[in-house]
Scaffold this active site. Structure first.
Site, mmCIF file in Angstrom:
data_model
loop_
_atom_site.group_PDB
_atom_site.id
_atom_site.type_symbol
_atom_site.label_atom_id
_atom_site.label_comp_id
_atom_site.label_asym_id
_atom_site.label_seq_id
_atom_site.Cartn_x
_atom_site.Cartn_y
_atom_site.Cartn_z
ATOM 1 N NE ARG A 28 -33.847 -28.049 -22.217
ATOM 2 C CZ ARG A 28 -33.265 -27.448 -23.258
ATOM 3 N NH1 ARG A 28 -33.238 -26.148 -23.345
ATOM 4 N NH2 ARG A 28 -32.753 -28.143 -24.229
ATOM 5 N NE ARG A 32 -28.807 -33.345 -24.120
ATOM 6 C CZ ARG A 32 -28.540 -32.289 -24.904
ATOM 7 N NH1 ARG A 32 -27.738 -32.421 -25.938
ATOM 8 N NH2 ARG A 32 -29.062 -31.112 -24.643
ATOM 9 C CE1 TYR A 156 -33.533 -21.178 -31.321
ATOM 10 C CE2 TYR A 156 -35.127 -20.418 -29.701
ATOM 11 C CZ TYR A 156 -33.914 -21.004 -30.000
ATOM 12 O OH TYR A 156 -33.084 -21.400 -28.993
#
Ligand code: CP3
Length: 344
Positions: A28, A32, A156
């Site tokens: 990742r 952000r 999921y």
């Protein structure tokens, strides 16, 4: 793979060669933690539009290479593009995570899903992002392609999002095992077609994220996860493969017998324990607790060096899971810089 890429630090290490220092990247890493990502993200009202714009995805992929000087790039996408390509749409809800308005509940729901090359043909935007990234990287570092592992994708599709217990997905394995296998096979066929195209578009290594591996009983991991991971690894002989099965310390022996080259470890699993279970054949990746990066630079450095010593070679440095979005950039840099200046 080009001569240049096969000689890169990251690919040599992934193939088990002895290297001058271990390579480093972060799961990742595009996201952000980087101010330039947050700026780029503002141009897109929703995450899916971002993922589906190859030029933007390529830019986000390269940002951590420029900013952090990591030894590999990972294509900016998400594991949930597979369910979508199979016909199960999702929404990414800001600050919350993914949600599937419709979930898989019975055999009929499974029957109507697309799979294999037909489903993978819907992911042309990912292949295009890979080609563009490859071009713009211009040989600087290898490019990692990825997909979710079949069990995690099933979870999921059945749960409709994240879950505290994953009890709907686990229930399916007990109550409707044949349906579970049918769904896992469709996901696997799609994933194989998808990853073959990723390799054709320039991916130099493939990582499989089994984020919810730790939810399964050992016997279920053996029955419902390992055979599908094995099929995927066998279908991609051209590139090294990494399996990151979070929480699956209980299945290291079985994972060690799959045909992948690299096993990712989370921070609950020591490299000594993993070697005891798997022997020395696999390269290990990991496994600093992502929260280490909230500490001061001196502590980060000490912890990183100690980890490298504990792994003692055949090691790709990473965190034990994805970097948390609010991690201070200075902490991330202290981590990467420690590895880059490491001398054995
Ligand atoms: O550098 C990279 O690794 C970027 C590519 C990448 C993303 N997701 C982008 C992303 C990768 C490899 C993933 C994998 C992924 N996605 C996993 C497996 C890894 C893991 O963490 O266990 C999983 C389980 C997902 C599903 C997913 N995507 C969730 C649960 C969320 C919401 C939580 C969150 O981090 O916000 C996402 C969204 C997502 N995927 C973001 C990014 C950068 C955040 C979107 C944003 O910018 O708002």
């Amino acid at each position: 793979m080009s001569e240049l890429m096969s000689q890169s630090l990251f690919i040599r290490a992934a193939n088990g060669e002895k290297t001058e220092r271990p390579p480093v990247w972060l799961m990742r890493q595009a996201g952000r933690i980087l101010p330039q990502y947050r700026a780029l993200r503002q141009k897109f009202p929703d995450f899916k539009a971002f993922v589906k714009t190859p030029a933007a995805a390529a830019e986000a992929t390269i940002q951590p290479v420029d900013e952090l000087k990591v030894d590999a790039a990972i294509i900016f996408s998400d594991i949930l593009v597979i369910p979508e390509a199979m016909g199960l749409d999702y929404e990414m809800i800001e600050a919350k995570g993914p949600r599937f308005p419709k979930t898989i509940q019975n055999q009929e729901d499974i029957n109507i899903l697309r799979s294999g090359t037909e489903a993978a043909a819907n992911l042309e935007y990912v292949y295009q992002a890979l080609r563009l990234t490859k071009q713009e990287l211009n040989g600087r570092v290898p490019l990692i392609g990825f997909a979710g592992a079949p069990w995690t994708i099933l979870a999921y599709m059945v749960e409709g999002g994240g879950s505290k217990t994953f009890s709907k997905a686990r229930k399916m394995l007990y109550a409707e095992p044949l349906q579970a296998h049918a769904l896992l096979q469709k996901i696997t066929d799609t994933t194989i077609a998808y990853l073959k195209q990723q390799v054709a578009a320039g991916a130099d290594l493939i990582q499989l994220f089994d984020s919810w591996a730790g939810e399964l009983a050992p016997a279920h991991y053996q029955t419902f996860a390992i055979p599908y991971l094995q099929q995927i690894c066998d279908a991609l002989p051209e590139v090294p493969k990494t399996i990151f099965a979070k929480g699956a310390w209980f299945s290291l022996e079985a994972l060690g017998q799959t045909s992948c080259q690299v096993i990712g470890l989370d921070w609950n699993t020591s490299p000594m324990f993993a070697r005891e279970k798997m022997g020395g054949s696999k390269v290990l990746q990991g496994n600093l607790d992502p929260c280490t990066l909230y500490a001061d630079a001196h502590t980060i450095r000490q912890e990183t060096l100690k980890m490298i010593q504990d792994f003692d070679g055949k090691h790709i440095v990473n965190l034990g899971h994805g970097v948390y979005p609010d991690t201070p950039l200075d902490g991330v840099k202290a981590f990467v810089d420690t590895v880059r200046s490491y001398e054995s």
